[in-house]
Design an enzyme around this catalytic site. Structure first.
Site, mmCIF file in Angstrom:
data_model
loop_
_atom_site.group_PDB
_atom_site.id
_atom_site.type_symbol
_atom_site.label_atom_id
_atom_site.label_comp_id
_atom_site.label_asym_id
_atom_site.label_seq_id
_atom_site.Cartn_x
_atom_site.Cartn_y
_atom_site.Cartn_z
ATOM 1 N N CYS A 1 0.921 -1.121 -0.099
ATOM 2 C CA CYS A 1 0.130 -0.016 0.112
ATOM 3 C C CYS A 1 1.118 1.255 0.199
ATOM 4 C CB CYS A 1 -1.066 0.178 1.311
ATOM 5 S SG CYS A 1 -2.292 -1.000 0.912
ATOM 6 N N ASP B 1 10.780 -6.513 -8.780
ATOM 7 C CA ASP B 1 11.072 -6.835 -7.562
ATOM 8 C C ASP B 1 12.271 -6.544 -7.100
ATOM 9 O OD1 ASP B 1 9.975 -9.837 -6.078
ATOM 10 O OD2 ASP B 1 11.704 -9.039 -5.453
ATOM 11 N N GLY C 1 5.341 -19.401 0.665
ATOM 12 C CA GLY C 1 6.467 -18.516 0.825
ATOM 13 C C GLY C 1 5.868 -17.076 0.748
ATOM 14 N N HIS D 1 0.004 -10.107 -4.934
ATOM 15 C CA HIS D 1 0.674 -9.774 -5.834
ATOM 16 C C HIS D 1 1.040 -10.975 -6.756
ATOM 17 C CE1 HIS D 1 2.950 -10.920 -2.140
ATOM 18 N NE2 HIS D 1 3.955 -11.602 -3.168
HETATM 19 P P1 5GP Z 1 5.887 -13.310 -1.655
HETATM 20 O O1 5GP Z 1 7.043 -14.104 -1.052
HETATM 21 O O2 5GP Z 1 5.115 -12.621 -0.813
HETATM 22 O O3 5GP Z 1 5.082 -14.051 -2.785
HETATM 23 O O4 5GP Z 1 6.753 -12.145 -2.556
HETATM 24 C C1 5GP Z 1 7.146 -10.685 -2.234
HETATM 25 C C2 5GP Z 1 8.140 -10.210 -3.047
HETATM 26 O O5 5GP Z 1 8.044 -8.799 -2.633
HETATM 27 C C3 5GP Z 1 9.568 -10.908 -2.750
HETATM 28 O O6 5GP Z 1 9.846 -11.206 -4.071
HETATM 29 C C4 5GP Z 1 10.122 -9.679 -2.527
HETATM 30 O O7 5GP Z 1 11.390 -9.577 -3.058
HETATM 31 C C5 5GP Z 1 9.517 -8.433 -2.905
HETATM 32 N N1 5GP Z 1 9.724 -7.356 -2.152
HETATM 33 C C6 5GP Z 1 9.737 -7.164 -0.544
HETATM 34 N N2 5GP Z 1 9.940 -6.058 -0.393
HETATM 35 C C7 5GP Z 1 10.119 -5.309 -1.331
HETATM 36 C C8 5GP Z 1 10.155 -3.908 -1.612
HETATM 37 O O8 5GP Z 1 10.339 -3.025 -0.566
HETATM 38 N N3 5GP Z 1 10.277 -3.355 -2.906
HETATM 39 C C9 5GP Z 1 10.121 -4.198 -3.887
HETATM 40 N N4 5GP Z 1 10.247 -3.699 -5.338
HETATM 41 N N5 5GP Z 1 9.888 -5.744 -3.915
HETATM 42 C C10 5GP Z 1 9.732 -6.090 -2.570
HETATM 43 ZN ZN ZN Z 2 -1.884 -3.340 1.048
#
Ligand code: 5GP
Ligand code: ZN
Length: 113
Positions: A6, A29, A92, A99
């Site tokens: 957000c 990412d 994970g 997203h």
């Molecule tokens: P999940 O593991 O929840 O499916 O994916 C979260 C993703 O968000 C991860 O691939 C991680 O690298 C990315 N991510 C986490 N924090 C940030 C951030 O502050 N900026 C960006 N651009 N990506 C982020």
């Molecule tokens: Zn949110």
């Protein structure tokens, strides 16, 4: 507002945006797992796939079509790409604002780890 994504939507946390419209933001990412690794998110906060309702059907379709459009723009529509929507701990999920991962640019293993 404590949700990281957000804050990215609001511009309070910087991100390399590759697309924005009324409903969605797509950005690179921060820890890419492939040469192309983009996250496509709805502007509206939804925590997990478990929290989606019929009212969210259109947003999921927009997320999928946007991922395909970005893959096409980058030239990966023919060679292929992967979209992933992780839900909760075994998958994970670390950020609890849904997203869609878009990954491309290398051979991706299946089954996933
Ligand atoms: P999940 O593991 O929840 O499916 O994916 C979260 C993703 O968000 C991860 O691939 C991680 O690298 C990315 N991510 C986490 N924090 C940030 C951030 O502050 N900026 C960006 N651009 N990506 C982020
Ligand atoms: Zn949110």
């Amino acid at each position: 507002m404590s949700c990281l994504f957000c804050k990215i939507v609001a511009g309070e946390v910087p991100a390399k945006r590759v697309h924005e419209d009324e409903e969605l933001v797509a950005f690179e990412d921060i820890n890419p797992q492939a040469p192309l690794h983009v996250l496509v998110i709805p502007k509206r906060h939804i925590s997990t796939l478990n929290d989606m309702t019929a009212a969210d059907d259109a947003i999921v379709g927009q997320m999928a079509r946007r991922a395909a459009a970005i893959a096409r723009e980058r030239g990966f529509d023919g060679s292929g790409y992967r979209t992933v929507l992780n839900c909760n701990s075994d998958a994970g999920q670390t950020v609890f604002h849904i997203h869609l991962h878009l990954l491309a640019g290398r051979r991706l293993a299946w089954p996933p780890g």
